[in-house]
Scaffold this motif. Sequence first.
Motif, PDB file in Angstrom:
ATOM      1  N   GLY A 262       0.797  -1.222   0.000  1.00  0.00           N
ATOM      2  CA  GLY A 262       0.000   0.000   0.000  1.00  0.00           C
ATOM      3  C   GLY A 262       0.833   1.276   0.000  1.00  0.00           C
ATOM      4  N   GLY A 263       2.137   1.147  -0.064  1.00  0.00           N
ATOM      5  CA  GLY A 263       2.972   2.332  -0.268  1.00  0.00           C
ATOM      6  C   GLY A 263       3.442   3.014   1.004  1.00  0.00           C
ATOM      7  N   THR A 264       3.244   2.410   2.152  1.00  0.00           N
ATOM      8  CA  THR A 264       3.763   3.021   3.369  1.00  0.00           C
ATOM      9  C   THR A 264       5.239   2.648   3.521  1.00  0.00           C
ATOM     10  N   SER A 265       6.043   3.666   3.816  1.00  0.00           N
ATOM     11  CA  SER A 265       7.480   3.458   3.855  1.00  0.00           C
ATOM     12  C   SER A 265       7.903   2.861   5.190  1.00  0.00           C
ATOM     13  N   LEU A 266       8.734   1.822   5.124  1.00  0.00           N
ATOM     14  CA  LEU A 266       9.212   1.205   6.370  1.00  0.00           C
ATOM     15  C   LEU A 266      10.148   2.130   7.124  1.00  0.00           C
ATOM     16  N   LEU A 317      11.681   3.266  -6.771  1.00  0.00           N
ATOM     17  CA  LEU A 317      11.925   4.014  -8.000  1.00  0.00           C
ATOM     18  C   LEU A 317      11.210   5.355  -7.953  1.00  0.00           C
ATOM     19  N   ASN A 318       9.982   5.347  -7.441  1.00  0.00           N
ATOM     20  CA  ASN A 318       9.210   6.589  -7.395  1.00  0.00           C
ATOM     21  C   ASN A 318       9.842   7.634  -6.494  1.00  0.00           C
ATOM     22  N   TYR A 319      10.426   7.174  -5.393  1.00  0.00           N
ATOM     23  CA  TYR A 319      10.966   8.131  -4.439  1.00  0.00           C
ATOM     24  C   TYR A 319      12.487   8.172  -4.463  1.00  0.00           C
TER      25      TYR A 319
ATOM     26  N   LEU B 357      11.226  16.898   6.774  1.00  0.00           N
ATOM     27  CA  LEU B 357      11.470  17.286   5.379  1.00  0.00           C
ATOM     28  C   LEU B 357      10.417  16.771   4.412  1.00  0.00           C
ATOM     29  N   GLN B 358       9.838  15.597   4.712  1.00  0.00           N
ATOM     30  CA  GLN B 358       8.874  15.051   3.766  1.00  0.00           C
ATOM     31  C   GLN B 358       7.451  15.543   4.032  1.00  0.00           C
TER      32      GLN B 358
END
Lengths: 323, 507
Positions: A262-266, A317-319, B357-358
């Motif tokens: 779901g795109g949540t960053s670890l 890749l997106n970030y 920052l984000q």
Amino acid sequence: MTTVKSTLIKFQSIIALFVMCVVLIILSDKFFTVENGWNIARQISINVCISVGMTLVILTKGIDLSVGSMLALSGAVAAGLLKYGLEIPSMNTYVGFTVFGAILAGLAVGGGLGVFNGWMITNFKVPSFVATLAMLTIARGATMLWTGGFPITGLGDHFAFIGTGWFLGIPMPVWITVIVVILAVILTTKTKFGRHIYAIGGNESAARLSGININKVKIWVYTIAGILAAVGGIILTSRLDSAQPNAGMSYELDAIAAVVIGGTSLSGGRGSIMGTVQGALIIGVLNSGLVLLNVSPFWQQIIKGLVILLAVILDRLNYANED
Amino acid sequence: MKEQRETILQAKSITKKFGKVTVLDDVNIDVHQGKVNVIIGENGAGKSTLMKILSGVYSDYDGEILLNNKVVNFSNPKEAMENGIAIMHQELNLIPYLSITANIFLGREITNQFGILSTNQMHDKVDELLKRLDCNLSPRTLVSELRVGEQQLVEIAKALLEDAKVIIMDEPTSAISDSEVEVLFKIIKNLKTQDVGILYISHKLDELFTIADRFIGLRDGKMVGIIEDVRNTGKEDLIKLMVGRNIENRFQKEILPIGDDLLGVENLNLIQADNKARYLLKDINFSLKKGEVLGIFGLMGAGRTELLETLFGLYPKLSTCKLTIEKKEVNISSVQDAILNGLALVPENRKEDGLVLQMDVSKNISMVSTDRVIRNGFLNKHLETNLARKYIDSLHIKLSSEKQLARNLSGGNQQKVVLAKWLANQPKVLFLDEPTRGIDVNAKNEIYHLISQLASKGLGLIVVSSELPEIMAISDRILILSQGKITGEFNRTSANEEAIMQAATST
């Protein structure tokens, strides 16, 4: 061009979900039926509940490996209290439990275990990975003790309604999950507490210097994760009409998978509840589709693993230019 | 002894720019073999950058470096080391849970034909190196068990293993005790007889006279002088070499009437977390009035940042202090307490400690004063946007929208966002730690004007800066810190660069 790209990125989970559905509709005439739809919804509801809690934890840069065990223990406690009540021989008392009382007790167990996790992590600076790994085995052991290693079954129609009943044409687990999701979305986007979760995950040092009480927020986050695991435990116990001592084994992995897909960053501070819901839907549809297509369970696991990798690589890749 | 020592390392016309900022401007220095070559200069004079170029950390610069009269260009520190230039950093780069030997041989381990480490051979070699340094530590000792001074010896031994011809030492005495300093100096003298050239950076002027053979002065990225005759040199000569920096702008805070007592600090002490016997700050007393800008100046390691952080409630267990705000005694034992009492801290590192920052700018601005943007218990986008726009306008923050992520702003605008975050909470006292570090001249000027403007509104400001011209331009009064103690106080009329530097280097 850039707007097209960013739109694609924004909706990549929904697009993936849509593509999967289209492929499955073409390949199987059983996929696109009302019955299968409710099936998938019921199946993922437990994972969504747990994953919502997991999302909050991961947003603060933590992890909770104990959700599966907390689910089992709180389900077993609710079932046991409902069926046998609570006998305290030393005080010569017996307390009986209604369905409502048993559910509350189950939720309290989940919440209590969550508080303990949070306390270990904030007060003793135990890394969340280790603290919740310990809880994973502690709560599992406690479940075995409580149940004596045997399922607790025969919990009655009232209790069974939670997991198997329908209300206004929609299954009860789906109702519960939708309410959980709505509350969590409000919590994360509309409240000070939610803002503090993102701030802590984004930059804990800046959050501390801004006067945010880091420990308090973190303890609450693990507590909520525990309560939501208990919600999942009660739904599962009710649906099976049985509290299994080994219920919820490896559920934490499905929850982490849903959060990550779901795109949540670890690494904390970035992600959303709705992303996690989409992640859980992708896993649910994938599971259902692979079963309908008669893919071997061994291959199912391999494919699920590859999907997780793909999701994270896309995210990286997106970030990429941000790190 | 040879009368004329050879030049072993030469830097010719070195210029280094970071973006538009010129950090080193046509610098020429030479390092003599068998001598302690000392580089002196204020914070920000360009010393560290020069060291990083000589040791291969920065490979992109204008000019030439000559080693033994041959032009060299190192692309990384390892290459510099292999050519005989070693650097001993301020923060030591050792791995704590490995032995002395393992650290010294890291990356160039000796192995036998099966790829297995030849441990004994390496231990013997290290033993020999340590003996050369008059040190009887066992090579098998874990680095985590060593004191800082001993760890420095390991770094030096590492340099000797590579047969270093030049050893660069960046503030080697800043973290070690007096007895360890003695040991270090003995080793340095020993190295000199082995024809090693030492390039030495330090702020501690007093100790330099026992060790230096020549002085090289840097100021504003330019070489300003060389003193070869150390015997006839005094501390005043060194200070003259250091001060007198150019200021791009001649800002001077206007003199405004100063109000009532705002903040009183009595007997502030702070001890070091891992060494409770050592005071980082001792017996600090001062006061601040409404509308006053109090500058705090000190060299590296003087305790400037620690002073602000202590007042802001970051070290409740390590510090003691009697604090009064508006003549009422207050107890501050957490950041929350500090904020409730009207304090605000703009930290030194805005990226690490100031901003998320984000997150977008509006969320960063409402971070402290979140309660102001809540309506009926929920965050209100409208209120939040208005609050952000108010400060974006008044501080002239340049951005496309308040929804822009903080990471995408320039340094100066990021700093203004941090300021906005605190001003939105309407503090009484504002602590600014190095408020203009790493931002361009225009943004600097804007921040100076803002400081002046906030003071005129009755705020009390404490500004820490390591830039002497800056502190003199913006302060009504200046306190000097040196090694955790106040060693001087100046007002507008009594402040001059040489007197301040004298106080900042005294002990």
